[in-house]
Design an enzyme around this catalytic site. Structure first.
Site, PDB file in Angstrom:
ATOM      1  N   LYS A 117       0.086  -2.922 -13.639  1.00 33.23           N
ATOM      2  CA  LYS A 117      -1.133  -2.538 -12.750  1.00 33.23           C
ATOM      3  C   LYS A 117      -1.214  -0.997 -12.354  1.00 33.23           C
ATOM      4  CE  LYS A 117      -0.958  -2.845  -7.739  1.00 33.23           C
ATOM      5  NZ  LYS A 117       0.037  -2.074  -7.744  1.00 33.23           N
ATOM      6  N   ARG A 169       8.996  12.780 -21.930  1.00 32.37           N
ATOM      7  CA  ARG A 169       9.050  14.288 -22.056  1.00 32.37           C
ATOM      8  C   ARG A 169      10.048  15.050 -21.351  1.00 32.37           C
ATOM      9  NH1 ARG A 169       3.022  14.461 -20.019  1.00 32.37           N
ATOM     10  NH2 ARG A 169       3.688  13.138 -18.699  1.00 32.37           N
ATOM     11  N   HIS A 191      -2.235  -8.563  -6.147  1.00 28.03           N
ATOM     12  CA  HIS A 191      -1.274  -9.429  -5.639  1.00 28.03           C
ATOM     13  C   HIS A 191      -2.078 -10.356  -4.695  1.00 28.03           C
ATOM     14  CE1 HIS A 191       1.277  -6.416  -6.935  1.00 28.03           C
ATOM     15  NE2 HIS A 191       1.455  -5.807  -5.930  1.00 28.03           N
ATOM     16  N   LYS A 250      -1.022  -0.048   4.960  1.00 31.51           N
ATOM     17  CA  LYS A 250       0.340   0.527   5.080  1.00 31.51           C
ATOM     18  C   LYS A 250       0.480   1.296   6.551  1.00 31.51           C
ATOM     19  CE  LYS A 250       0.658   1.957   0.353  1.00 31.51           C
ATOM     20  NZ  LYS A 250       1.801   1.023  -0.232  1.00 31.51           N
TER      21      LYS A 250
END
Ligand code: BG6
Length: 511
Positions: free
Chosen positions: A173, A63, A265, A363
């Site tokens: 995914k 877009r 994963h 993380k």
């Protein structure tokens, strides 16, 4: 044309590179992060390695009020910044000639007609033979619209037998949010594309080191005899990251570490590590073995003892002060989304009964590392004095996926000297030392396989559903908790993850 094989290019010679045939890759979501950092650079790297055909064409759809030149400029910057191989003006110029842009909204049939015209023109001008792969690098909520438009505009037809060219669709995914939505998503795509034309990307399967798990296990004789409950005490599968969520709040919040990484994963790594030998490396044979082992995975009954999760708080990373998850832009102050997840799984089959598989991901941990570690049982008897073996742990075989790709075997060795002191040592295989060529990026391999039509490295729907069956009860259990444990950025994750291991008398490998 003569049928005599060209002696310079005999396809039976497996040493020849696998090269894509004439084709167009249509990239939806060309303005996104994945396109910029991974897909566009990977396409350039493939071109640079001579693995794309001369007429290869890339069509961007988004877009944006862009023309071909704007698209080429964006792609140029992405390639300059992120390509793995050196920049070569001639390769770039040739690739850029085949780059086109079609502006449009996903709900605009006119835009898809324009797309259909654009690819048809490319067939004529560049000999792409009606072979199209559609890469949907867009949020899954747009999949139904886009696949329907592809069908309506006639773009989805054609077949994989080569008549009027192939039509393939590539999806990234997350393949759903849970089992139910994964089934729905699959039905949507299947309404238009048959299973053999659907390429689901789990980029871990494109990594050399992940494929090497199969090579290590099934191309050698010395590992497989000990690859079972008779010798292995437990398995640890880790994907630790030092980064936070970056600018991905919109994607990440409400998804969390388990859906983002374990469902795909880490369960794929588990499947490759635990599965039986496939009859061949065909997609069907590999999928059958992966599906078999995934259906034997059992989540322990008491999830309070077998799972841990947490959220990073502020801290220090590499000497820099970093924000906590709740302070990241776009994250609601009361979010309970986990940025760390650990689970203990059992595999109910003859090879693995009683051998726990511990999976963890997070993380803002101290270090980036992805690995699969088989920790072996202790020696049944040590004919040495206890004080001489104080620094002796359990043998381990570690498949290092990244960053420092290779394999490590840890075993006890005599310390030089006059006593029989024994200590753990490591024996290392490093890709960088044994091979001169650097490993291609996962997306190079996977994009090439899409264009060639080679499916073994793409998970099938059955695997996706089996993975959700494993994860759904865990997610449901977590959704009932009112608060989420915090862990310091730059550290090792939540205390509850260490407690999970300690209850079993074990410890995580150091990050
Ligand atoms: C992606 C996840 O699939 O993998 C990200 O969505 C994660 O959250 C990334 O950062 C890590 O990939 P790699 O290849 O750097 O280990």
């Amino acid at each position: 044309m003569s049928d005599t094989p060209n002696p310079l290019r005999d396809p039976r010679d497996k040493r020849l590179p696998r090269v894509a045939g004439p084709s167009v890759l249509v990239l939806f979501g060309v303005t996104g992060d994945l396109s910029r950092k991974k897909l566009l650079p990977a396409i350039y790297d493939l071109a640079n390695r001579g693995l794309l055909p001369p007429g290869f064409s890339l069509v961007g759809f988004a877009r944006r009020d862009w023309d071909h030149q704007d698209f080429r400029q964006i792609a140029y910057e992405a390639v300059k910044q992120h390509a793995r191989t050196p920049f070569r003006e001639d390769v770039w110029t040739h690739l850029a000639e085949g780059m086109h842009f079609v502006p449009g909204e996903f709900d605009d049939p006119g835009a898809f007609e324009a797309l259909a015209m654009a690819v048809k023109e490319l067939d004529e001008s560049r000999g792409t033979g009606g072979n199209y792969a559609f890469y949907l690098s867009i949020p899954p909520k747009f999949f139904p619209q886009v696949v329907e438009q592809l069908q309506r505009s006639g773009l989805a037809h054609g077949d994989d037998a080569g008549h009027e060219g192939f039509r393939r669709v590539v999806i990234e995914k997350p393949f759903g949010h849970d089992l139910k939505s994964a089934v729905e998503l699959n039905d949507t795509v299947h309404r238009v594309f048959p299973e053999e034309s659907i390429f689901r990307i789990d980029h871990y399967l494109g990594k050399e080191t992940v494929q090497n798990i199969l090579a290590l296990r099934f191309a050698n004789t010395m590992f497989e005899p000990i690859w079972n409950r008779g010798f292995v005490d437990h398995v640890q599968i880790t994907m630790a990251e030092d980064i936070g969520i970056g600018g991905r709040a919109g994607y990440y919040d409400g998804i969390g570490a388990a859906r983002d990484v374990i469902q795909n994963h880490l369960l794929q790594l588990l499947a490759l590590t635990a599965m039986e030998e496939p009859t061949s490396f065909s997609a069907e044979a590999v999928r059958a073995e992966k599906a078999k082992v995934l259906s034997s995975v059992r989540v322990p009954e008491d999830l309070s003892l077998a799972t841990a999760h947490g959220q990073y708080s502020s801290g220090w990373q590499g000497g820099v002060r970093v924000k906590g998850y709740l302070e990241e832009d776009g994250i609601p102050a009361d979010s309970r989304t986990e940025t760390y997840a650990a689970v203990k799984l059992e595999i109910d089959n003859r090879r693995w009964a009683g051998v726990p598989f511990y999976l963890r991901t997070g993380k803002r941990l101290s270090r980036r590392v992805s690995e699969v570690a088989l920790i072996f049982q202790k020696a049944p008897h040590l004919p040495f004095s206890l004080t001489d073996t104080e620094e002796l742990g359990q043998n381990a075989l570690v498949m290092r996926v990244q960053p420092d790709e290779g394999i490590t075997v840890r075993f006890g060795s005599k310390v030089p000297g006059t006593s029989m002191e024994i200590r753990d040592v490591n024996m290392d295989f490093a890709y960088g030392e044994s091979f001169t060529e650097s490993s291609p990026e996962a997306y190079e391999r996977l994009l090439l396989d899409v264009l060639i039509g080679d499916p073994p490295l793409f998970p099938r729907q059955e695997e996706v559903e089996l993975s959700w069956k494993i994860l759904d009860p865990i997610e449901e259990y977590w959704s009932g908790s009112r608060r989420i444990e915090q862990y310091k950025s730059g550290g090792y994750g939540p205390d509850s993850a260490d407690e999970l291991m300690a209850r079993d008398g074990r410890a995580w490998r150091r990050l």
